[in-house]
Enzyme design. Structure first.
Site, mmCIF file in Angstrom:
data_model
loop_
_atom_site.group_PDB
_atom_site.id
_atom_site.type_symbol
_atom_site.label_atom_id
_atom_site.label_comp_id
_atom_site.label_asym_id
_atom_site.label_seq_id
_atom_site.Cartn_x
_atom_site.Cartn_y
_atom_site.Cartn_z
ATOM 1 N N CYS A 137 41.872 41.199 42.291
ATOM 2 C CA CYS A 137 42.192 41.978 43.504
ATOM 3 C C CYS A 137 40.931 42.387 44.237
ATOM 4 O O CYS A 137 40.836 42.246 45.457
ATOM 5 C CB CYS A 137 43.007 43.221 43.161
ATOM 6 N N GLU B 284 43.086 51.205 49.235
ATOM 7 C CA GLU B 284 41.722 51.040 48.736
ATOM 8 C C GLU B 284 40.685 51.249 49.836
ATOM 9 O O GLU B 284 40.849 50.792 50.954
ATOM 10 C CB GLU B 284 41.547 49.638 48.120
ATOM 11 N N HIS C 1 46.889 48.725 46.404
ATOM 12 C CA HIS C 1 47.447 48.523 45.065
ATOM 13 C C HIS C 1 48.769 49.266 44.960
ATOM 14 O O HIS C 1 48.880 50.417 45.394
ATOM 15 C CB HIS C 1 46.494 49.052 43.985
ATOM 16 N N ARG D 284 38.243 42.123 32.563
ATOM 17 C CA ARG D 284 38.578 42.651 31.235
ATOM 18 C C ARG D 284 39.518 41.699 30.488
ATOM 19 O O ARG D 284 39.555 41.644 29.279
ATOM 20 C CB ARG D 284 39.236 44.033 31.391
#
Ligand code: PCA
Length: 215
Positions: free
Chosen positions: A144, A81, A166, A91
């Site tokens: 995360c 990342e 990830h 979500r």
């Protein structure tokens, strides 16, 4: 002895297993170099708990390098990342049922932090070993990203390098999914993290090559 701190997450969203924890757990107490020991710890997938737990680990272990790792459902490779944003927008609920929507990770904090890891060199080193990897431009807006942002916020100006990776599903998770979804074996994930850590320890200046996307 120098310390590299790795974190992985507990399972979330009804999954019985989280590959990020399985992979970092496999490296706990490994001597990655003669004088560098890996310490691996699990973080809760809970907005109200993960940052405090992370900060406690930074104080306890005084690491010289920190890589937080999480499952990226649907990721096709080891995603290194680039950026953490100051935004929670869940979500799905976390493991305590909390679902923050459009809240800041840190009130008054900057909009974003960049990884301080040599992300291009890491992606290249993994690919050179035959392990699918890329630079990712978003860590999402769930726990995360929150942990990544808090990590960068806490270590700004400290000289301690840190960032987030990830990992994909494990094959046994993908096999149970209703739709086709990418996966990577645990052994490959562990080897990928090993290469990523060694590259981060050995690379002072990152490579100048593209890791970008058109959209
Ligand atoms: N992945 C989630 C949270 C925990 C994990 O392993 C995420 O990408 O935010």
């Amino acid at each position: 002895m120098r310390t590299v701190l790795l974190t992985g997450f507990e399972p979330f969203d009804q999954d019985p297993i989280n590959p990020s924890w399985e992979a970092v757990k496999a490296l706990d107490q490994t001597l990655i170099k003669e004088d560098v020991r890996i310490v691996s710890r699990q973080l809760p997938c809970v907005f109200s708990q993960a940052p405090t737990r992370l900060l406690d680990l930074l104080v306890s272990f005084q690491p010289e390098l920190v890589i937080a790792v999480g499952l990226g459902p649907g990721r096709t490779d080891i995603s290194i990342e680039r950026v953490a944003i100051n935004l929670n927008d869940a979500r799905i609920p976390d493991n305590l049922g909390e679902q923050p929507i459009d809240t800041p990770v840190v009130c008054g904090g900057p909009a974003a932090y960049f990884s301080t890891l040599p992300i291009k060199a890491m992606a290249r080193a993994l690919k050179a070993e035959g392990i699918p990897a890329s630079v990712s431009q978003t860590a999402g807006t769930f726990v995360c990203n929150q942990v990544f942002y808090c990590l960068q916020h806490a270590l700004t100006g400290s000289g301690v390098r840190s960032g987030f990776i990830h990992v994909p599903y494990l094959p046994q998770q993908a096999g149970l999914a209703p739709q086709p979804v990418a996966s990577m074996s645990l052994a490959t994930q562990v080897q990928g993290l090993r290469v990523a850590i060694i590259t981060a320890l050995e690379t002072v200046d990152d490579l100048h090559e593209t890791g970008g996307q058109v959209s």
